[in-house]
Design a protein around this motif. Structure first.
Motif, short mmCIF file in Angstrom:
data_model
loop_
_atom_site.label_atom_id
_atom_site.label_comp_id
_atom_site.label_asym_id
_atom_site.label_seq_id
_atom_site.Cartn_x
_atom_site.Cartn_y
_atom_site.Cartn_z
N GLU A 252 9.66 79.75 29.18
CA GLU A 252 9.15 80.06 27.84
C GLU A 252 9.83 81.34 27.39
OE1 GLU A 252 4.89 80.86 28.14
OE2 GLU A 252 5.32 82.87 28.88
N ALA B 265 8.29 83.60 25.61
CA ALA B 265 7.24 84.60 25.37
C ALA B 265 7.35 85.83 26.27
CB ALA B 265 5.87 83.94 25.56
N ARG C 80 12.45 73.55 31.57
CA ARG C 80 11.37 73.11 32.45
C ARG C 80 11.83 71.85 33.16
NH1 ARG C 80 5.98 74.10 28.60
NH2 ARG C 80 6.63 76.22 28.05
N THR D 105 13.31 63.19 22.51
CA THR D 105 13.41 64.62 22.84
C THR D 105 12.04 65.26 23.07
OG1 THR D 105 13.30 65.19 20.53
CG2 THR D 105 15.49 64.88 21.46
N PHE D 106 10.96 64.48 22.95
CA PHE D 106 9.62 65.08 22.98
C PHE D 106 9.41 65.91 24.24
CE2 PHE D 106 5.10 65.19 23.97
CZ PHE D 106 4.58 65.65 22.78
N ARG D 107 9.69 65.34 25.39
CA ARG D 107 9.57 66.10 26.63
C ARG D 107 10.95 66.18 27.26
NH1 ARG D 107 5.12 67.36 28.72
NH2 ARG D 107 3.92 65.66 27.85
N SER D 108 11.65 67.28 27.02
CA SER D 108 13.00 67.46 27.53
C SER D 108 12.98 68.50 28.64
CB SER D 108 13.93 67.96 26.43
OG SER D 108 13.84 67.16 25.30
N GLN E 234 12.39 76.97 21.90
CA GLN E 234 11.07 77.37 21.40
C GLN E 234 11.21 78.37 20.27
OE1 GLN E 234 9.28 78.67 25.19
NE2 GLN E 234 7.77 77.08 24.87
N GLU F 147 8.74 81.29 19.12
CA GLU F 147 7.46 81.88 19.51
C GLU F 147 7.23 83.23 18.82
OE1 GLU F 147 5.93 80.39 23.54
OE2 GLU F 147 7.69 81.58 24.03
N GLU G 28 2.85 72.47 18.41
CA GLU G 28 2.75 73.93 18.51
C GLU G 28 1.36 74.29 19.01
OE1 GLU G 28 4.14 76.07 15.11
OE2 GLU G 28 2.97 77.87 15.60
N GLY G 29 1.30 75.30 19.86
CA GLY G 29 -0.01 75.80 20.29
C GLY G 29 -0.22 77.19 19.71
N GLU H 6 -0.73 84.09 19.93
CA GLU H 6 0.59 83.51 20.18
C GLU H 6 0.75 82.13 19.51
OE1 GLU H 6 1.47 81.37 23.91
OE2 GLU H 6 2.98 82.92 24.24
N SER I 218 3.11 79.30 19.30
CA SER I 218 4.27 78.92 20.10
C SER I 218 4.70 77.49 19.73
CB SER I 218 3.90 79.00 21.58
OG SER I 218 4.91 78.44 22.37
N GLY J 216 7.79 74.34 19.28
CA GLY J 216 9.00 73.78 19.87
C GLY J 216 9.95 73.36 18.75
N ARG K 214 10.76 69.55 19.27
CA ARG K 214 9.63 68.70 18.89
C ARG K 214 9.42 68.71 17.39
NH1 ARG K 214 4.87 69.16 23.29
NH2 ARG K 214 6.22 68.55 25.02
N1 GAP Z 1 4.34 80.53 25.57
C1 GAP Z 1 3.45 79.42 25.48
C2 GAP Z 1 4.09 78.15 25.75
O1 GAP Z 1 5.23 78.07 26.17
P1 GAP Z 1 3.64 75.58 25.69
O2 GAP Z 1 2.52 74.81 25.05
O3 GAP Z 1 3.92 75.32 27.11
O4 GAP Z 1 3.29 77.10 25.44
C3 GAP Z 1 5.00 75.66 23.47
O5 GAP Z 1 4.96 75.35 24.84
C4 GAP Z 1 5.75 74.58 22.71
O6 GAP Z 1 7.03 74.36 23.30
C5 GAP Z 1 5.06 73.20 22.74
O7 GAP Z 1 4.07 73.09 21.75
C6 GAP Z 1 6.23 72.28 22.46
O8 GAP Z 1 6.49 72.21 21.08
C7 GAP Z 1 7.39 73.00 23.14
N2 GAP Z 1 7.64 72.39 24.47
C8 GAP Z 1 7.01 72.66 25.62
N3 GAP Z 1 7.52 71.91 26.61
C9 GAP Z 1 8.48 71.14 26.07
C10 GAP Z 1 9.38 70.15 26.59
N4 GAP Z 1 9.39 69.81 27.87
N5 GAP Z 1 10.25 69.55 25.73
C11 GAP Z 1 10.26 69.89 24.42
N6 GAP Z 1 9.45 70.82 23.88
C12 GAP Z 1 8.56 71.44 24.69
#
Ligand code: GAP
Length: 558
Positions: free
Chosen positions: A237, A239, A269, A278-281, A286, A288, A359-360, A420, A422, A424, A427
């Motif tokens: 992240e 952050a 990650r 691309t949703f979970r890449s 990010q 943030e 986003e969170g 925060e 945060s 993507g 996304r």
């Molecule tokens: N600093 C807080 C944080 O990183 P997170 O909910 O783990 O929070 C924030 O991540 C945003 O990052 C998510 O809402 C999403 O949009 C994006 N994100 C997280 N993991 C992702 C992944 N594997 N692939 C694409 N976007 C990702």
């Protein structure tokens, strides 16, 4: 919207490609093509402009109790390994995974979905002639049958077919299966007995291993010698780079609490099951913000940022029922959080009624700054305390630097609380792509109605803002069109095209999401006006060449 159509358009028109495709691709990694790179840059630039450079530090925006400052930062991807130990990522940033001994595939345990199916075979006994029958249960078996299907309906078909095979039933006897009408797929609970589970790609039960933890951080080694003590991590992240620079920013800029620090950049990650385009890449970007405020006003700032961020998406066109804000239940909150909400979008690859996080927005209290001062914190009796090892020393030591803040007007010293938001970037880009995809009817060159694919991006994020066409390649039209194209270029992304029938040129721009197409025709030669065609309404109006830049800039808010 059919996701397959969007995926195919993305490749065909150069929005997104699989990374290293000519070598068979790399799971969880994506490249942005010529149109995609412009789209994603526009989204990131809109975020930076709206949150940072365009923010008015002197006036309180609607919903904010007072004015606040915003500054930016660009930190390194590889940071001191202690950062991740203190933040909790080293110990806790894990997913549970299971392997399938039969298919050799690996799954995230919380993502395994399926149904419990029960098969009861009965013996019929005749008593007292044919009048009375007793059912005697001959055999009773049950299995959890996991599926890769995305929708409950598809999952049901798949499950019945596989259940029949496993129970040795003909498909016509499927009514002997109980629970086969359960409407939804159910997640496999952590405590379930895996011996009765049939994995998503397995043909028999008991092939899944017990769940084990897997840290999602990518490891790397610093320096040529590269021993265990040189191990570092790619940031998961952005952050933490902000928290560890909090003091630097305060000392170098004279910002006063409340203020925010924004950063956008790559995060990594090692997702166990990257999926859904691309949703979970595994590599993603990010955007943030860490917003530092007084503990007393933090609940109001949390509300402010939730509303502010939802408005950002709606202003850029993610409106309607597909976007929602979901406040987390108390049980979902991290131990240090006083409130978290997710901005979610109903991505078309999700089952109906399900939403995915865009986003969170989290109220993180003083957890992060305190962690980097004191060491890794844990919750005990409702308090955050430094986690100790068996020898009574901090498990992971903090920096020891004072990250408290002194208000020079009131002289109060305190550790700021953090809100925060945060997001993507990838996304977000995917959500804007899904939202933009439309099919409608429009006349072709011969005036016959045809299905038209049109990407209805908000003009601010559209990859190309305007396309310039000479109607024909003669009579001086290309020369005028090129002059107009060159005059527009310094102000907006413009594209010149003189090849093929003009109707076809329009179609290509509709698929690219270009909001305006200009055509230089016979009338241009006499009165200097050009046709401006609106992508969505298909309306055409004539605007004088001299007024084009101002007229287009107003329309695209560039
Ligand atoms: N600093 C807080 C944080 O990183 P997170 O909910 O783990 O929070 C924030 O991540 C945003 O990052 C998510 O809402 C999403 O949009 C994006 N994100 C997280 N993991 C992702 C992944 N594997 N692939 C694409 N976007 C990702």
């Amino acid at each position: 919207m059919d996701m397959d159509k969007l995926v195919s358009l993305c490749k065909r028109r150069g929005f997104l490609f699989q990374s290293s495709e000519i070598y068979g691709g790399l799971n969880g990694f994506w490249d942005y093509g010529p149109l995609g790179v412009e789209l994603k840059r526009n989204i990131k630039e809109a975020w930076w402009r709206d949150m940072v450079t365009g923010h008015d530090d002197l006036a309180a925006p609607p919903g904010a109790g007072e004015p606040y400052e915003m500054v930016g930062l660009d930190c390194t991807i590889i940071m001191h390994p202690q950062v991740w130990k203190v933040s909790g990522h080293y110990d806790l940033f894990c997913d549970y995974m299971v392997d399938c001994k039969e298919s050799k595939k690996r799954y995230r345990f919380d993502q395994i979905r399926g149904r419990w199916m029960e098969f009861t075979a009965r013996n019929l006994h005749l008593l007292h002639g044919a009048e009375e029958r007793i059912n005697e249960i001959k055999a009773k078996q049950w299995f959890y049958i996991a599926t890769n299907a995305e929708t409950p309906e598809a999952g049901l078909e798949d499950t019945i077919a596989r259940a029949c095979k496993i129970f040795g039933l003909r498909r016509a006897k499927a009514e002997n299966l109980l629970d086969w009408e359960t409407p939804n797929l159910v997640g496999l609970d952590k405590d379930d007995d895996l011996t009765q589970v049939v994995g998503p790609d397995a043909s028999r039960e008991g092939t899944l291993t017990t769940p084990r933890e897997f840290n999602l951080m990518f490891k790397t080694v610093i320096g040529a010698l590269g021993g265990e003590e040189d191990v570092a991590f790619l940031r998961p992240e952005t952050a933490q780079g902000i928290f560890v620079n909090f003091k630097n920013v305060c000392d170098s800029t004279r910002v006063r609490v409340p203020f925010g620090i924004a950063q956008m950049g790559k995060s990594f990650r090692n997702e166990i099951t990257p999926r859904n385009f691309t949703f979970r890449s595994r590599e993603f970007e990010q955007m943030e913000i860490e917003f530092f405020c007084h503990p007393k006003s933090s609940p109001q700032w949390y509300q402010y940022w939730r509303d502010r961020r939802v408005k950002w998406y709606t202003d850029l066109g993610l409106a309607g029922e597909r976007l929602r804000l979901r406040e987390h239940d108390k049980e979902e909150l991290s131990h240090y959080s006083c409130g978290t909400s997710d901005i979610e979008y109903a991505f078309p690859f999700l089952p109906p009624g399900e939403f995915g996080e865009l986003e969170g927005i989290a109220h993180r209290g003083d957890f992060d700054l305190r962690s980097h001062m004191e060491g890794k914190l844990v919750a005990k009796d409702g308090q955050l305390i430094v986690e100790l090892s068996e020898d009574g020393k901090p498990k992971w030591k903090g920096s020891g630097k004072d990250l408290s803040y002194r208000d020079d007007l009131t002289n109060e010293r305190f550790i700021p609380h953090v809100i925060e938001p945060s997001a993507g970037a990838d996304r977000g880009t995917l959500a804007f792509l899904c939202e933009a995809y439309h099919e409608d009817q429009a006349p072709d060159e011969k005036g016959e109605m045809q299905t038209r694919v049109v990407m209805q991006f908000h003009p601010r994020i559209a990859p190309i803002k305007v396309a310039v066409f000479p109607l024909v390649k003669k009579d001086g039209m290309p020369e005028i069109a090129q002059r107009i194209y060159r005059a527009l270029k310094p102000h907006m992304t413009a594209f010149y095209d003189e090849k093929g029938a003009v109707g076809r040129r329009y179609r290509r721009q509709d698929e690219a999401g270009t909001p305006y197409c200009l055509t230089i025709d016979g009338q241009t030669l006499t009165d200097g006006t050009v046709t401006v065609r609106d992508r969505d309404s298909l309306k055409q109006e004539r605007i004088h060449e001299k007024e084009l830049i101002a007229a287009l800039r107003e329309r695209i808010q560039a």
